[in-house]
Design a protein around this motif. Structure first.
Motif, PDB file in Angstrom:
ATOM      1  N   UNK A 108     -17.794  26.511  40.553  1.00 15.80           N
ATOM      2  CA  UNK A 108     -16.677  27.187  39.891  1.00 15.80           C
ATOM      3  C   UNK A 108     -16.833  28.696  39.965  1.00 15.80           C
ATOM      4  N   UNK A 109     -18.070  29.166  39.862  1.00 17.31           N
ATOM      5  CA  UNK A 109     -18.299  30.618  39.951  1.00 17.31           C
ATOM      6  C   UNK A 109     -17.892  31.147  41.329  1.00 17.31           C
ATOM      7  N   UNK A 110     -18.226  30.416  42.392  1.00 18.52           N
ATOM      8  CA  UNK A 110     -17.821  30.837  43.732  1.00 18.52           C
ATOM      9  C   UNK A 110     -16.296  30.825  43.874  1.00 18.52           C
ATOM     10  N   UNK A 111     -15.653  29.805  43.331  1.00 15.64           N
ATOM     11  CA  UNK A 111     -14.196  29.742  43.403  1.00 15.64           C
ATOM     12  C   UNK A 111     -13.561  30.910  42.663  1.00 15.64           C
ATOM     13  N   UNK A 112     -14.074  31.192  41.475  1.00  7.90           N
ATOM     14  CA  UNK A 112     -13.531  32.310  40.698  1.00  7.90           C
ATOM     15  C   UNK A 112     -13.750  33.634  41.405  1.00  7.90           C
ATOM     16  N   UNK A 113     -14.933  33.813  41.978  1.00 10.24           N
ATOM     17  CA  UNK A 113     -15.219  35.064  42.680  1.00 10.24           C
ATOM     18  C   UNK A 113     -14.313  35.238  43.886  1.00 10.24           C
ATOM     19  N   UNK A 179      -1.523  41.136  37.762  1.00  8.57           N
ATOM     20  CA  UNK A 179      -2.402  40.604  38.799  1.00  8.57           C
ATOM     21  C   UNK A 179      -3.793  41.228  38.780  1.00  8.57           C
ATOM     22  N   UNK A 180      -3.948  42.554  38.613  1.00 11.69           N
ATOM     23  CA  UNK A 180      -5.313  43.110  38.540  1.00 11.69           C
ATOM     24  C   UNK A 180      -6.113  42.553  37.364  1.00 11.69           C
ATOM     25  N   UNK A 181      -5.438  42.212  36.279  1.00  9.93           N
ATOM     26  CA  UNK A 181      -6.138  41.656  35.121  1.00  9.93           C
ATOM     27  C   UNK A 181      -6.610  40.223  35.409  1.00  9.93           C
ATOM     28  N   UNK A 182      -5.776  39.458  36.108  1.00 11.24           N
ATOM     29  CA  UNK A 182      -6.213  38.134  36.543  1.00 11.24           C
ATOM     30  C   UNK A 182      -7.434  38.247  37.459  1.00 11.24           C
ATOM     31  N   UNK A 183      -7.391  39.226  38.363  1.00 12.28           N
ATOM     32  CA  UNK A 183      -8.495  39.414  39.296  1.00 12.28           C
ATOM     33  C   UNK A 183      -9.779  39.781  38.554  1.00 12.28           C
ATOM     34  N   UNK A 184      -9.667  40.725  37.628  1.00 10.80           N
ATOM     35  CA  UNK A 184     -10.850  41.161  36.872  1.00 10.80           C
ATOM     36  C   UNK A 184     -11.410  40.021  36.030  1.00 10.80           C
ATOM     37  N   UNK A 185     -10.522  39.260  35.398  1.00 12.46           N
ATOM     38  CA  UNK A 185     -10.962  38.157  34.553  1.00 12.46           C
ATOM     39  C   UNK A 185     -11.648  37.075  35.388  1.00 12.46           C
ATOM     40  N   UNK A 186     -11.145  36.822  36.586  1.00 14.05           N
ATOM     41  CA  UNK A 186     -11.754  35.815  37.455  1.00 14.05           C
ATOM     42  C   UNK A 186     -13.160  36.232  37.879  1.00 14.05           C
ATOM     43  N   UNK A 187     -13.305  37.478  38.288  1.00 13.85           N
ATOM     44  CA  UNK A 187     -14.621  37.963  38.728  1.00 13.85           C
ATOM     45  C   UNK A 187     -15.598  37.984  37.557  1.00 13.85           C
ATOM     46  N   UNK A 188     -15.137  38.457  36.408  1.00 11.02           N
ATOM     47  CA  UNK A 188     -16.010  38.517  35.237  1.00 11.02           C
ATOM     48  C   UNK A 188     -16.453  37.122  34.801  1.00 11.02           C
ATOM     49  N   UNK A 189     -15.537  36.162  34.861  1.00 12.69           N
ATOM     50  CA  UNK A 189     -15.878  34.790  34.480  1.00 12.69           C
ATOM     51  C   UNK A 189     -16.885  34.193  35.450  1.00 12.69           C
ATOM     52  N   UNK A 190     -16.758  34.533  36.738  1.00 11.95           N
ATOM     53  CA  UNK A 190     -17.740  34.068  37.718  1.00 11.95           C
ATOM     54  C   UNK A 190     -19.124  34.620  37.399  1.00 11.95           C
ATOM     55  N   UNK A 191     -19.168  35.891  37.046  1.00 15.18           N
ATOM     56  CA  UNK A 191     -20.446  36.516  36.687  1.00 15.18           C
ATOM     57  C   UNK A 191     -21.044  35.848  35.444  1.00 15.18           C
TER      58      UNK A 191
END
Length: 227
Positions: A108-113, A179-191
């Motif tokens: 899931x982390x790879x998918x989110x990243x 969209x940038x907030x979705x992107x940031x949230x996805x990367x942060x959740x992966x981390x």
């Protein structure tokens, strides 16, 4: 003192030459019940520890009162102040995370990243829906995990709230803006998922050779309980 009373209930029943103790307490979102029987010759029989896991904190106090009323109907009574000072139990450790959770967590982390990177570089608004759906799935998977550290649990609940807000904004035709907030949230959740796995393995390394079983001692020897 009030918090201690709300998180711990101790009852006692005397029958012939035996004394039965029943203790109910909560640690996090887990409710514990412990039964101990003391005989006149000093022998102590410890009952099985019963646990109930709650998805939220709501309802735990009501459940404790319900269990106490059932015990009082069987002849148990609350301990006096003097008895309470001597009959308090140790706070147990939170149950560990299931190691089987970490393999899907890494996927899931790879998918989110990957999705987060795509959201940053591709102005394709439909990717927001994929980020929303994947975020909900990650929240659902972490929601039911027993032993999830409080910090990570709060983060993923916060992530769920943020996803709801972003989805509402998208309904007002603000897909490009969010969209940038979705992107940031996805990367942060992966981390966060990666940090969760790393923290677990570091903790396991530090605990090699240590016995992690919850200790249950004679009830009269327990120190003061402090959640």
């Amino acid at each position: 003192m009030k918090d201690k009373q709300e998180s711990l209930i101790q009852l006692k029943r005397e029958i012939s030459q035996t004394v039965d103790y029943w203790v109910c307490y909560r640690v996090g979102r887990t409710l514990y019940q412990v039964s101990v029987q003391e005989q006149a010759n000093g022998q102590t029989n410890e009952g099985e520890v019963t646990t109930e896991r709650f998805p939220f904190y709501f309802g735990m106090k009501q459940r404790m009162r319900q269990l106490a009323e059932e015990k009082e109907a069987l002849g148990f009574r609350p301990l006096t102040e003097a008895e309470q000072a001597a009959h308090v139990i140790d706070e147990p450790e939170e149950p560990p995370l299931d190691p089987g959770f970490f393999e899907p967590a890494i996927r899931l982390a790879w998918l989110l990243l990957g999705l987060g990177i795509l959201l940053f570089v591709l102005p394709y608004e439909r990717l927001n829906n994929f980020a929303f759906g994947l975020g909900l799935y990650v929240w659902y998977e972490t929601f039911g995990q027993v032993g999830l550290p409080k910090f990570f649990r709060r983060y993923f609940h916060g992530m769920f709230g943020a996803l709801m807000v972003l989805q509402v904004l998208s309904a007002f035709e603000l897909e490009r803006e969010v969209q940038p907030y979705y992107a940031s949230l996805s990367v942060l959740s992966a981390v966060m998922l990666v940090l969760l796995v790393v923290q677990y393995h570091l903790k396991e390394t530090d605990q090699i050779g240590q016995d992690k079983r919850v200790s249950r001692r004679k009830i009269t020897e327990y120190p003061d309980f402090d959640e």
